[in-house]
Scaffold this motif. Structure first.
Motif, PDB file in Angstrom:
ATOM      1  N   ARG A  83       0.957  -1.278   0.187  1.00  0.00           N
ATOM      2  CA  ARG A  83      -0.275  -0.349   0.457  1.00  0.00           C
ATOM      3  C   ARG A  83       0.700   1.289   0.118  1.00  0.00           C
ATOM      4  O   ARG A  83       0.613   2.377  -0.324  1.00  0.00           O
ATOM      5  N   PHE A  84       1.378   1.447   0.634  1.00  0.00           N
ATOM      6  CA  PHE A  84       3.258   2.472   1.178  1.00  0.00           C
ATOM      7  C   PHE A  84       3.062   2.231  -0.860  1.00  0.00           C
ATOM      8  O   PHE A  84       3.137   3.809  -0.950  1.00  0.00           O
ATOM      9  N   ILE A  85       3.761   1.665  -1.142  1.00  0.00           N
ATOM     10  CA  ILE A  85       4.339   1.865  -2.249  1.00  0.00           C
ATOM     11  C   ILE A  85       3.555   2.571  -3.298  1.00  0.00           C
ATOM     12  O   ILE A  85       4.252   2.865  -4.252  1.00  0.00           O
ATOM     13  N   VAL A  86       2.489   1.415  -3.485  1.00  0.00           N
ATOM     14  CA  VAL A  86       1.179   2.133  -4.471  1.00  0.00           C
ATOM     15  C   VAL A  86       0.973   3.936  -4.197  1.00  0.00           C
ATOM     16  O   VAL A  86       0.845   3.884  -5.603  1.00  0.00           O
ATOM     17  N   THR A  87       0.788   3.850  -2.858  1.00  0.00           N
ATOM     18  CA  THR A  87      -0.006   4.789  -3.065  1.00  0.00           C
ATOM     19  C   THR A  87       1.545   6.658  -2.935  1.00  0.00           C
ATOM     20  O   THR A  87       1.150   7.355  -3.709  1.00  0.00           O
ATOM     21  N   ALA A  88       2.405   6.233  -2.381  1.00  0.00           N
ATOM     22  CA  ALA A  88       4.020   6.674  -3.488  1.00  0.00           C
ATOM     23  C   ALA A  88       3.337   6.839  -4.646  1.00  0.00           C
ATOM     24  O   ALA A  88       3.591   7.933  -5.335  1.00  0.00           O
ATOM     25  N   ALA A  89       3.562   5.247  -5.325  1.00  0.00           N
ATOM     26  CA  ALA A  89       3.516   6.499  -6.777  1.00  0.00           C
ATOM     27  C   ALA A  89       2.302   7.078  -6.966  1.00  0.00           C
ATOM     28  O   ALA A  89       2.667   7.732  -7.819  1.00  0.00           O
ATOM     29  N   GLN A  90       1.073   6.565  -6.896  1.00  0.00           N
ATOM     30  CA  GLN A  90       0.201   7.604  -7.392  1.00  0.00           C
ATOM     31  C   GLN A  90       0.004   8.965  -6.342  1.00  0.00           C
ATOM     32  O   GLN A  90      -0.360   9.897  -7.774  1.00  0.00           O
ATOM     33  N   THR A  91       0.604   9.547  -5.690  1.00  0.00           N
ATOM     34  CA  THR A  91       1.436  11.288  -5.264  1.00  0.00           C
ATOM     35  C   THR A  91       1.978  11.660  -6.440  1.00  0.00           C
ATOM     36  O   THR A  91       2.118  13.043  -6.534  1.00  0.00           O
ATOM     37  N   GLY A  92       2.998  10.915  -6.427  1.00  0.00           N
ATOM     38  CA  GLY A  92       4.744  10.987  -6.904  1.00  0.00           C
ATOM     39  C   GLY A  92       5.154  11.921  -5.943  1.00  0.00           C
ATOM     40  O   GLY A  92       6.315  12.535  -5.952  1.00  0.00           O
ATOM     41  N   LEU A 100       6.595  11.122  -1.875  1.00  0.00           N
ATOM     42  CA  LEU A 100       5.922  10.861  -0.215  1.00  0.00           C
ATOM     43  C   LEU A 100       5.248  11.083   0.375  1.00  0.00           C
ATOM     44  O   LEU A 100       4.425  11.068   1.245  1.00  0.00           O
ATOM     45  N   SER A 101       5.883  12.770   0.335  1.00  0.00           N
ATOM     46  CA  SER A 101       5.597  13.633   1.991  1.00  0.00           C
ATOM     47  C   SER A 101       3.862  13.776   1.404  1.00  0.00           C
ATOM     48  O   SER A 101       2.798  13.250   2.338  1.00  0.00           O
ATOM     49  N   HIS A 102       3.166  13.606   0.343  1.00  0.00           N
ATOM     50  CA  HIS A 102       1.877  13.506  -0.235  1.00  0.00           C
ATOM     51  C   HIS A 102       1.036  12.375   0.305  1.00  0.00           C
ATOM     52  O   HIS A 102       0.220  12.093   0.839  1.00  0.00           O
ATOM     53  N   ALA A 103       1.468  11.083   0.148  1.00  0.00           N
ATOM     54  CA  ALA A 103       2.006   9.912   0.557  1.00  0.00           C
ATOM     55  C   ALA A 103       1.842   9.498   1.745  1.00  0.00           C
ATOM     56  O   ALA A 103       0.877   8.603   2.414  1.00  0.00           O
ATOM     57  N   ALA A 104       2.697   9.857   2.490  1.00  0.00           N
ATOM     58  CA  ALA A 104       3.036  10.034   3.900  1.00  0.00           C
ATOM     59  C   ALA A 104       1.945  10.757   4.290  1.00  0.00           C
ATOM     60  O   ALA A 104       0.760   9.994   5.851  1.00  0.00           O
TER      61      ALA A 104
END
Length: 141
Positions: free
Chosen positions: A12-21, A23-27
């Motif tokens: 989920r971390f990897i997919v969300t990071a990829a979707q947001t582009g 790391l701060s937004h994904a976090a």
């Protein structure tokens, strides 16, 4: 091939990071610290021997290998989410089968309206009605 310790959270971390582009937004979306997210993704990259993202000041971008793995990660997450939904639906009685013995016409006629409404609210529960006399119903119970 060795067993991986990568868990669903990391996927989920990897997919969300990829979707947001970023790391701060994904976090922020995931409710974790950016450092935690970065550390978990780096550990997964290290374990698998593959860099998932190109990192620069503007953010992150999946590598070619990362893009290929994102397809699989998305499928795994979707399958686990479907499994969880099905489990909860079963546990909450939203799916399954109910067998109901009912005396017709004495009790059955007034119950028909109630049962029709219940079936509309619970389309994934199979309701099987068995018309029987009182003696047969008592024996079946």
């Amino acid at each position: 091939m060795r067993n991986s310790t990568i868990d669903l959270e990391v996927l989920r971390f990897i997919v969300t990071a990829a979707q947001t582009g970023k790391l701060s937004h994904a976090a922020k979306l995931l409710g974790v610290e950016t450092a935690t997210l970065s550390r978990k993704i780096a550990a997964a990259e290290n374990e698998l021997g593959l860099t998932f993202f190109e990192r620069n000041n503007a953010g992150i971008r999946p590598t070619a290998g990362g893009r290929r793995l994102l397809v699989h990660a998305g499928r795994v997450i979707a399958a686990v989410d479907a499994f969880t939904h099905a489990s909860l639906s079963n546990a909450q009685g939203k799916v399954g089968q109910i067998r109901l013995g009912i005396r017709m016409p004495t009790v059955g006629q007034p119950a028909q309206t109630l049962l029709r409404a219940w079936r509309r609210r619970h389309p994934d529960v199979e309701l099987m009605l068995h018309d029987a006399n009182e003696c047969d119903l008592m024996t079946a119970i």
